[in-house]
Each structure stands twice: as C-alpha cells, then as structure tokens.
Design a protein around this motif. Structure first.
Motif, short mmCIF file in Angstrom:
data_model
loop_
_atom_site.label_atom_id
_atom_site.label_comp_id
_atom_site.label_asym_id
_atom_site.label_seq_id
_atom_site.Cartn_x
_atom_site.Cartn_y
_atom_site.Cartn_z
N VAL A 1 0.84 -1.20 0.00
CA VAL A 1 0.00 0.00 0.00
C VAL A 1 0.88 1.25 0.00
O VAL A 1 1.89 1.33 0.72
CB VAL A 1 -0.92 0.02 1.24
CG1 VAL A 1 -1.72 1.32 1.29
CG2 VAL A 1 -1.87 -1.18 1.20
N GLU A 2 0.50 2.23 -0.81
CA GLU A 2 1.24 3.49 -0.89
C GLU A 2 0.30 4.65 -0.65
O GLU A 2 -0.92 4.49 -0.64
CB GLU A 2 1.91 3.62 -2.27
CG GLU A 2 2.92 2.53 -2.57
CD GLU A 2 3.52 2.67 -3.97
OE1 GLU A 2 2.90 3.37 -4.81
OE2 GLU A 2 4.59 2.09 -4.21
N GLY A 3 0.86 5.83 -0.48
CA GLY A 3 0.06 7.04 -0.27
C GLY A 3 0.05 7.45 1.18
O GLY A 3 0.78 6.92 2.01
N HIS B 1 -6.06 8.06 8.93
CA HIS B 1 -6.36 7.01 9.90
C HIS B 1 -6.16 5.63 9.25
O HIS B 1 -6.46 5.45 8.07
CB HIS B 1 -7.81 7.09 10.39
CG HIS B 1 -8.10 8.24 11.29
ND1 HIS B 1 -7.89 9.55 10.91
CD2 HIS B 1 -8.55 8.29 12.56
CE1 HIS B 1 -8.23 10.36 11.91
NE2 HIS B 1 -8.64 9.61 12.92
N ILE B 2 -5.66 4.70 10.04
CA ILE B 2 -5.55 3.30 9.63
C ILE B 2 -6.19 2.45 10.72
O ILE B 2 -5.97 2.69 11.91
CB ILE B 2 -4.07 2.88 9.45
CG1 ILE B 2 -3.40 3.70 8.36
CG2 ILE B 2 -3.98 1.38 9.12
CD1 ILE B 2 -1.90 3.46 8.24
N VAL B 3 -7.01 1.48 10.32
CA VAL B 3 -7.63 0.56 11.29
C VAL B 3 -7.32 -0.87 10.86
O VAL B 3 -7.20 -1.15 9.66
CB VAL B 3 -9.16 0.76 11.39
CG1 VAL B 3 -9.49 2.15 11.90
CG2 VAL B 3 -9.84 0.51 10.06
N LEU C 1 2.79 5.36 6.28
CA LEU C 1 1.59 5.75 5.53
C LEU C 1 0.81 6.87 6.18
O LEU C 1 0.01 7.54 5.51
CB LEU C 1 0.67 4.53 5.36
CG LEU C 1 1.20 3.35 4.55
CD1 LEU C 1 0.20 2.20 4.61
CD2 LEU C 1 1.46 3.75 3.10
N LEU C 2 1.00 7.08 7.48
CA LEU C 2 0.20 8.06 8.20
C LEU C 2 0.70 9.48 8.01
O LEU C 2 1.92 9.74 8.00
CB LEU C 2 0.18 7.74 9.70
CG LEU C 2 -0.73 6.60 10.14
CD1 LEU C 2 -0.48 6.28 11.62
CD2 LEU C 2 -2.20 6.95 9.94
N GLU C 3 -0.23 10.40 7.92
CA GLU C 3 0.11 11.81 7.97
C GLU C 3 0.53 12.16 9.40
O GLU C 3 0.21 11.45 10.35
CB GLU C 3 -1.12 12.66 7.60
CG GLU C 3 -1.70 12.36 6.23
CD GLU C 3 -3.04 13.03 6.02
OE1 GLU C 3 -3.60 13.55 7.01
OE2 GLU C 3 -3.52 13.02 4.88
#
Length: 234
Positions: A100-102, A106-108, A146-148
């Motif tokens: 996964v990129e970008g 939030h990630i769950v 991946l998180l801001e």
C-alpha cells in the motif's frame, strides 16, 4: 445492522465481536479538517464490516479504502459496499499491506492473530498469509510510513502483542494515545486490547479505559450496548 447489511459467506474471517468493537471504538477523521478529503485505510478488511461502520460514523469528505489478500473477501466487500448508502466513499482492493502506498489520516486493522478454524484450504492459506503480513512490527512500521503527521493507527489485538507494539511504536515515532482493556466478564482476564497510536513527536499520557462486554447472565453489558448502539439491532 441498523443502517446496512453485511454478507460474509465468502470471506474466510466472519463478522465477530472484535470487528464490531473496533469499528465502534476507532477514531474517525473530521471531513471538514483543513477543507480537504480525508483518507482512511482498513487493513485486512474481510467482508468490509469495519469500513462500513467507519463510513456510517464519518462525513461525506471521508473516503475509506479497504485492502485484503483474500480475493473472495474483496469480492464480498465490494458487494457489501455497493449495497450501502456510502458506496461512493468506499473502495476495496486485493493488496498486501506492505504494497500500500500514499498517505492516510487514519488506519484501522482487526488482524487475523489466532487460529481461525477455517476449513477451506485456500481460504485458510490466505488467512495464514495475512496473519504473517499483519504482524505487530509490520502494522506499526509500515503504518507509520503511511500516516500523515498527527494521524492514528487503531487496532484490536491480544494482550500478548502489547510489548512488541510498544517497542516498535517508540522506534517509529508513534505514541500510544488510547488504551482499552476488554474483558468478557468482570472477573475474566483481559481478552483483547483496543489500541490507538498517533504519529507525533509529542509525548502525552494515554487515555486508559476498560470495557466488560457480557453480564453474568450472558447478555451484553450497558457499556457494550452504549458503544455499539448505532449499529446493533436488538
């Protein structure tokens, strides 16, 4: 559910209490923040129930992207998304988490961390593959990339994971912001942890809580009912 229905015939991992707890407990972004679209990633989405719960809880500016390595889970998630009121904000794809990129706010994840009892050989193989890919180290290390800044990773896991998660989080600049111990009954040992890590250089005291899910008679507690009240039909 009150506002959507979920099919889980194809998915190796069925809808269970862990998914409902995380979907109701995890933080959701404000779609008005900075006037831009917010992206949420559901890792190991299965049939998509957590994604649907997050879509219900968020506004029109929040997009939810769901990934899973099981092709049948992705097919079913797409069908469940298309049948919902939030079809335009939900997207599912077959993908390894490591690919996964970008950037996401939030990630769950409700990772497959124990023997699932899946009988079908192909489905069991995909579950095992995903369990390896969603180890504590991978969730935190790739999640951090991946998180801001200020974004958060929310997950549900067995208590044995906590030590490794804490070690990895510290190394990746992730801070524990919420911690909830889940017990089946008041006298039961801790069964699960609901955890939230934020990507931040600042240190703070985590919000600590406890949730007991069942009464001595076998019903749900008021605390569990309150947490899931927007979803369960009782």
């Amino acid at each position: 559910m009150k506002r959507f229905s979920v099919k889980h015939d194809l998915s190796a991992m069925k809808v269970g209490e862990d998914a409902l707890l995380l979907g109701a407990w995890a933080a959701v972004p404000s779609d008005e923040s900075e006037g831009r679209e917010r992206r949420v990633l559901d890792v190991g989405c299965g049939c998509g129930v957590i994604s649907l719960m997050l879509a219900q809880r968020s506004g029109p500016g929040v997009k939810v992207e769901a990934v899973d390595v099981d092709v049948f889970a992705v097919i079913e998630a797409k069908e469940n998304f298309a049948a919902s009121a939030w079809a335009g904000r939900l997207h599912a794809s077959r993908c390894d988490f490591a690919a996964v990129e970008g950037k996401f706010s939030h990630i769950v994840s409700n990772p497959p961390y124990f023997s699932s009892g899946v009988r079908d050989r192909e489905s069991a193989r995909e579950v095992a593959r995903q369990a390896d890919a969603l180890s504590p180290a991978t969730l935190v290390s790739h999640g951090a990339s991946l998180l801001e800044e200020g974004g958060c990773l929310s997950l549900i896991c067995p208590p044995e994971w906590f030590g490794e998660l804490e070690r990895r989080a510290g190394a990746e600049g992730m801070r524990l912001s919420r911690y909830c111990e889940v017990r089946t009954h008041e006298s039961s040992p801790v069964k699960r942890l609901l955890l939230e890590y934020r990507k931040s250089e600042e240190a703070w005291a985590a919000e600590v809580s406890e949730l007991v899910t069942h009464t001595p008679g076998g019903g749900y507690t008021q605390a569990y009912r309150a947490l899931t009240s927007d979803f369960h039909i009782r």
